[in-house]
Design an enzyme around this catalytic site. Structure first.
Site, PDB file in Angstrom:
ATOM      1  N   GLU A  74      24.969  11.515 -26.740  1.00 60.63           N
ATOM      2  CA  GLU A  74      25.415  10.538 -27.747  1.00 60.63           C
ATOM      3  C   GLU A  74      26.353   9.506 -27.126  1.00 60.63           C
ATOM      4  O   GLU A  74      26.364   8.343 -27.507  1.00 60.63           O
ATOM      5  CB  GLU A  74      26.082  11.284 -28.927  1.00 60.63           C
ATOM      6  CG  GLU A  74      25.027  11.977 -29.786  1.00 60.63           C
ATOM      7  CD  GLU A  74      25.483  13.254 -30.468  1.00 60.63           C
ATOM      8  OE1 GLU A  74      26.705  13.474 -30.592  1.00 60.63           O
ATOM      9  OE2 GLU A  74      24.605  14.041 -30.877  1.00 60.63           O
ATOM     10  N   ASN A  85      30.505  22.272 -30.035  1.00 60.76           N
ATOM     11  CA  ASN A  85      30.760  20.833 -29.969  1.00 60.76           C
ATOM     12  C   ASN A  85      30.781  20.345 -31.410  1.00 60.76           C
ATOM     13  O   ASN A  85      29.736  20.157 -32.014  1.00 60.76           O
ATOM     14  CB  ASN A  85      29.646  20.152 -29.166  1.00 60.76           C
ATOM     15  CG  ASN A  85      29.734  18.633 -29.239  1.00 60.76           C
ATOM     16  OD1 ASN A  85      30.749  18.079 -29.670  1.00 60.76           O
ATOM     17  ND2 ASN A  85      28.668  17.963 -28.826  1.00 60.76           N
ATOM     18  N   GLY A 108      20.263  18.108 -32.634  1.00 62.69           N
ATOM     19  CA  GLY A 108      20.401  17.813 -34.061  1.00 62.69           C
ATOM     20  C   GLY A 108      19.077  17.604 -34.781  1.00 62.69           C
ATOM     21  O   GLY A 108      19.046  17.124 -35.912  1.00 62.69           O
ATOM     22  N   SER A 137      19.867  22.217 -30.845  1.00 62.91           N
ATOM     23  CA  SER A 137      19.368  23.032 -31.961  1.00 62.91           C
ATOM     24  C   SER A 137      19.368  24.535 -31.661  1.00 62.91           C
ATOM     25  O   SER A 137      18.442  25.249 -32.057  1.00 62.91           O
ATOM     26  CB  SER A 137      17.974  22.562 -32.393  1.00 62.91           C
ATOM     27  OG  SER A 137      18.042  21.221 -32.865  1.00 62.91           O
ATOM     28  N   GLU A 191      20.789  19.464 -22.084  1.00 61.20           N
ATOM     29  CA  GLU A 191      20.563  19.167 -23.494  1.00 61.20           C
ATOM     30  C   GLU A 191      19.458  18.117 -23.632  1.00 61.20           C
ATOM     31  O   GLU A 191      19.728  16.915 -23.543  1.00 61.20           O
ATOM     32  CB  GLU A 191      21.844  18.624 -24.136  1.00 61.20           C
ATOM     33  CG  GLU A 191      23.008  19.592 -24.113  1.00 61.20           C
ATOM     34  CD  GLU A 191      23.986  19.334 -25.258  1.00 61.20           C
ATOM     35  OE1 GLU A 191      24.289  20.295 -25.976  1.00 61.20           O
ATOM     36  OE2 GLU A 191      24.407  18.183 -25.438  1.00 61.20           O
ATOM     37  N   HIS A 205      27.885  13.477 -22.737  1.00 59.43           N
ATOM     38  CA  HIS A 205      26.998  13.902 -23.823  1.00 59.43           C
ATOM     39  C   HIS A 205      26.005  12.775 -24.114  1.00 59.43           C
ATOM     40  O   HIS A 205      26.352  11.594 -24.013  1.00 59.43           O
ATOM     41  CB  HIS A 205      27.818  14.232 -25.073  1.00 59.43           C
ATOM     42  CG  HIS A 205      26.983  14.886 -26.130  1.00 59.43           C
ATOM     43  ND1 HIS A 205      26.168  14.152 -26.975  1.00 59.43           N
ATOM     44  CD2 HIS A 205      26.796  16.185 -26.449  1.00 59.43           C
ATOM     45  CE1 HIS A 205      25.526  14.992 -27.773  1.00 59.43           C
ATOM     46  NE2 HIS A 205      25.890  16.227 -27.476  1.00 59.43           N
ATOM     47  N   LYS A 255      31.562  17.564 -32.599  1.00 63.87           N
ATOM     48  CA  LYS A 255      31.272  16.130 -32.785  1.00 63.87           C
ATOM     49  C   LYS A 255      32.305  15.547 -33.757  1.00 63.87           C
ATOM     50  O   LYS A 255      33.438  16.017 -33.783  1.00 63.87           O
ATOM     51  CB  LYS A 255      29.826  15.929 -33.253  1.00 63.87           C
ATOM     52  CG  LYS A 255      28.842  16.706 -32.367  1.00 63.87           C
ATOM     53  CD  LYS A 255      27.430  16.286 -32.538  1.00 63.87           C
ATOM     54  CE  LYS A 255      26.559  17.140 -31.615  1.00 63.87           C
ATOM     55  NZ  LYS A 255      25.178  16.708 -31.565  1.00 63.87           N
TER      56      LYS A 255
END
Ligand code: PGA
Length: 251
Positions: free
Chosen positions: A97, A9, A173, A212, A167, A95, A11
């Site tokens: 985010e 991914n 991250g 991560s 996730e 996701h 991003k």
């Protein structure tokens, strides 16, 4: 047997110039691997580049988001059919985010999932809890509700054309990974939830872990019985790291 799956991914990272060697190195690195499927989910403008470099190779590609609508006066939106035009096999949906920064609700995520499926794309549905929710003991409840919103909308059979990704938000991250036991606990709960509706679909459903994942922790995570691969953010931008994670899944 579920084939392992590792998806990058990217991003909002990359340029035409930096993507080119990254894509080529990934292609060169995965030649001949059968045990693991590899894909990269790139920003919309680079789909054409991904298509041209990856066509005919073992590496699939996809997008990171899509519109829930088919077409029309929706400035700035990108439809499932458009993604199909560029050869996408996958699209990430829900996701964290997108949920937290762009306010996507469970209902909207379910609509996006349905739109992807309707065009023959395989959605990678992301679910996960925040640290606050984990600390409050609500992890399983939160992820169950996220999956249920989608299964209620499209029916459980739709999951046979999809991928699930657990996730934990606190692991994305941050350099802080869920332990393999923490991840396995949630993966089993998710598979059981689907199995209650359809055992066969649950058996075949690939459930990725994301948050991560690095070359140093991938093998241990992927050795868990219900972790079928990974959704990789930061480490997917460095070919050697991404390939090392793919190799861990191929073992
Ligand atoms: P990370 O991101 O690997 O950088 O933690 C994972 C993701 O957001 O999909």
């Amino acid at each position: 047997m579920r084939q392992k799956f590792v998806a990058g991914n990217w991003k909002m990272h990359g340029t035409l110039k930096t993507n080119e060697p990254l894509l080529r190195d990934i292609v060169a690195g995965v030649v001949g691997w059968r045990e693991v499927e590899v894909a990269v989910c790139v920003p919309f403008p680079y789909l054409t580049q991904a298509q041209s470099v990856l066509s005919g190779t073992a590496v699939a590609w996809g997008a990171q988001n899509l519109s829930e609508r088919a077409q029309g006066a929706f400035t700035g939106e990108v439809s499932a059919v458009m993604l199909q035009d560029f050869g996408c096999r996958y699209v990430i949906v829900g996701h964290s985010e997108r949920r937290s920064i762009f306010g996507e609700s469970n209902t909207l995520v379910a609509e996006k999932f349905a739109a992807a499926l309707a065009s023959g794309l395989q959605p990678i549905l992301c679910v996960g809890e925040t640290l606050e929710q984990r600390d409050a003991g609500k992890t399983l409840e939160v992820v169950a509700a996220q999956v249920e919103a989608v299964s209620n909308r499209v029916g459980v059979a739709a999951f046979s054309g999809a991928v699930l990704a657990y996730e934990p938000v606190w692991a994305i991250g941050t350099g802080r990974t869920a332990t393999s036991a923490q991840a396995q606990e949630v993966h089993v709960a998710l598979r059981t939830q689907v199995a209650r509706l359809d055992g066969k679909v649950a058996d075949g459903l690939r459930i990725l872990y994301g948050g991560s994942v690095k070359p140093g922790n991938a093998a241990e995570l992927f050795s868990m019985p219900d972790i079928d691969g990974g959704l990789i953010g930061g480490a997917s931008l460095v070919a050697a790291d991404f390939l090392s994670i793919c190799a861990a899944a191929a073992r």
